[in-house]
Design a protein around this motif. Structure first.
Motif, PDB file in Angstrom:
ATOM      1  N   ARG A 165      -5.085   4.679  -4.732  1.00  0.00           N
ATOM      2  CA  ARG A 165      -4.431   3.458  -5.243  1.00  0.00           C
ATOM      3  C   ARG A 165      -5.451   2.596  -5.967  1.00  0.00           C
ATOM      4  O   ARG A 165      -6.638   2.567  -5.641  1.00  0.00           O
ATOM      5  N   ASP A 185       4.702   0.389   1.948  1.00  0.00           N
ATOM      6  CA  ASP A 185       3.257   0.217   2.065  1.00  0.00           C
ATOM      7  C   ASP A 185       2.739   0.395   3.491  1.00  0.00           C
ATOM      8  O   ASP A 185       1.527   0.298   3.725  1.00  0.00           O
ATOM      9  N   GLY A 238      -1.389  -2.479  -6.926  1.00  0.00           N
ATOM     10  CA  GLY A 238      -0.871  -1.648  -5.859  1.00  0.00           C
ATOM     11  C   GLY A 238      -1.858  -1.466  -4.723  1.00  0.00           C
ATOM     12  O   GLY A 238      -1.479  -1.139  -3.590  1.00  0.00           O
ATOM     13  N   LEU A 239      -3.132  -1.698  -5.000  1.00  0.00           N
ATOM     14  CA  LEU A 239      -4.171  -1.618  -3.979  1.00  0.00           C
ATOM     15  C   LEU A 239      -4.387  -2.988  -3.303  1.00  0.00           C
ATOM     16  O   LEU A 239      -4.357  -3.092  -2.073  1.00  0.00           O
TER      17      LEU A 239
END
Length: 440
Positions: free
Chosen positions: A405, A371, A409-410
């Protein structure tokens, strides 16, 4: 008038077991509009200490168990002496001289003969000359109350009908050889002269209650209504006595337990009523029913009090915690937002310090390797200017458009990057509180 009392010995601090007794007596008195007496059992001058007297008062005040008056047994020795003289005059008090070793040998012999290990009243057979010789040899003896060997019966407020054969109980020692007055007679005299109408205490006092009923009647008094609550055990049913030192009320207070959370639990624990958080003492008083309690040992787990403390705090308005928040250094203009954001994410008020430290100083980012590039790109999109409750939505919307995203996941990587945590308050409320980012 209904009158109850709590009679702790100032030889230590109040623990959770003492609280059960104090609370029940307090609730009975308040529900009836009567009196609650704090009676300090300080007849033992060697073990009683003023620091414990002060500590007992502080603990009760912290809980909101306010007394109508304080009595001290050390100031009532003349009354106990007068009662002892009356018992002597009516032939119910006698001096005995056996040593602890001799008494132990007698008990063992009786047990070997399958007899109850009670005092054999050998002292009653002594002549005056023999008593004088024993005093000369051993010093003053103890003074025992001579029980009438009959059944002692009463209707217990929790246990129901009780019947105890007095012949199965040793004549109780009321005054030691050194002259110290013991609890049994001091309590009898006090309960009688102070007009105590109701006594609630632990079930380990049942036999003691039986002897006190006889002493009261011998002195021409009417016994109060007695009730004996079950003893507390640990969460697995283990004896709690060895852990009571770690369950002192001052220790629970230091850990951040809130009084109403603790009282809400203790006012219902062991009864047929559900344990429910109450915000005000009046609610506990109105709903208290002694007859709903049972005789079975009652499990207590201090861990259960912490969630109740959290629920209690979540229901409080800012005004109730403003002093604690100000003490952390939270600016007045942020106090309301800070409390709104954090109160659903704390167990005790001690947890507020960690949240303010995070908001004020920032957190160590928790960014997974996969990330890192995404977070760097997102941080570059963080808008300039003051952050407010709309910033999180607008920022994550822009990041979503730029990176593609969405969902967990965001949001999760961004939360962890800003707070170092994977869980916590709604980020819309957090953003305006992040002082480091606001100061960029």
């Amino acid at each position: 008038m209904t009158t109850t009392r709590f009679a702790p010995s100032p030889t230590g601090f109040i623990h959770i077991g003492n609280l059960r007794t104090a609370l029940m007596n307090f609730l009975i008195a308040r529900k009836a509009g009567g009196e609650f007496i704090l009676r300090i059992d300080d007849t033992d001058p060697e073990r009683s200490k003023e620091e414990y007297v002060d500590g007992i008062k502080q603990d009760l005040e912290w809980l909101g168990l306010h007394w109508n008056r304080v009595e001290r047994q050390s100031e009532r020795l003349d009354q106990y002496a007068a009662a002892a003289d009356k018992l002597r005059d009516i032939g119910r008090f006698y001096e005995a001289f056996e040593t602890p070793t001799e008494l132990d040998l007698k008990r063992k012999k009786q047990l070997n003969m399958s007899k109850p290990p009670v005092y054999d009243r050998a002292a009653l057979a002594l002549s005056e000359a023999e008593r004088e010789a024993m005093r000369a040899e051993r010093g003053n003896g103890v003074w025992r109350f001579k029980l009438d060997h009959e059944r002692i019966e009463w209707n217990d407020g929790i246990l129901g009908d009780i019947s105890i054969d007095a012949a199965s109980v040793s004549d109780p020692v009321l005054i030691r050889g050194d002259g110290q007055v013991l609890y049994t007679i001091a309590s009898v005299v006090d309960d009688t002269e102070m007009g105590v109408t109701n006594v609630v205490r632990g079930s380990d006092h049942v036999t003691n209650t039986a002897t006190q009923i006889q002493i009261m009647k011998a002195l021409g008094a009417t016994p109060p209504a007695f009730a004996h609550h079950s003893l507390l055990t640990g969460p697995q049913g283990e004896a709690l006595s060895k852990r009571l030192g770690t369950l002192a009320l001052r220790d629970l207070r230091e850990q951040g337990i809130q009084p109403m959370a603790l009282l809400s639990m203790m006012a219902r624990l062991g009864s047929s009523d559900p344990i429910e958080l109450r915000m005000e003492m009046a609610e506990l008083i109105d709903g208290f029913e002694l007859s709903h309690f049972g005789a079975a040992p009652t499990k207590f787990d201090v861990a259960d009090v912490f969630p109740m403390t959290g629920h209690y705090l979540q229901a409080l308005p800012l005004a109730k915690v403003a002093d604690q928040i100000t003490a952390l250094g939270v600016p007045d203009d942020l106090a309301e937002a800070f409390w709104t954001v954090t109160r659903d994410n704390i167990t005790t008020l001690k947890d507020l310090d960690g949240w303010w430290t995070l908001f004020r100083d920032g957190a160590e980012p928790d960014i997974d390797d996969e990330d890192k590039e995404f977070v760097a790109q997102a941080m570059a999109l963080l808008p300039e200017g003051p952050l407010d409750t709309t910033t999180w939505k607008s920022w994550t919307g822009a990041v979503k458009d730029a990176t593609g995203r969405k969902g967990r996941g965001l949001f999760m990587p961004l939360r962890k990057a800003l707070t170092g945590q994977s869980h916590g308050p709604d980020m819309s409320g957090v953003m305006p509180l992040l002082q480091v980012i606001k100061a960029r």
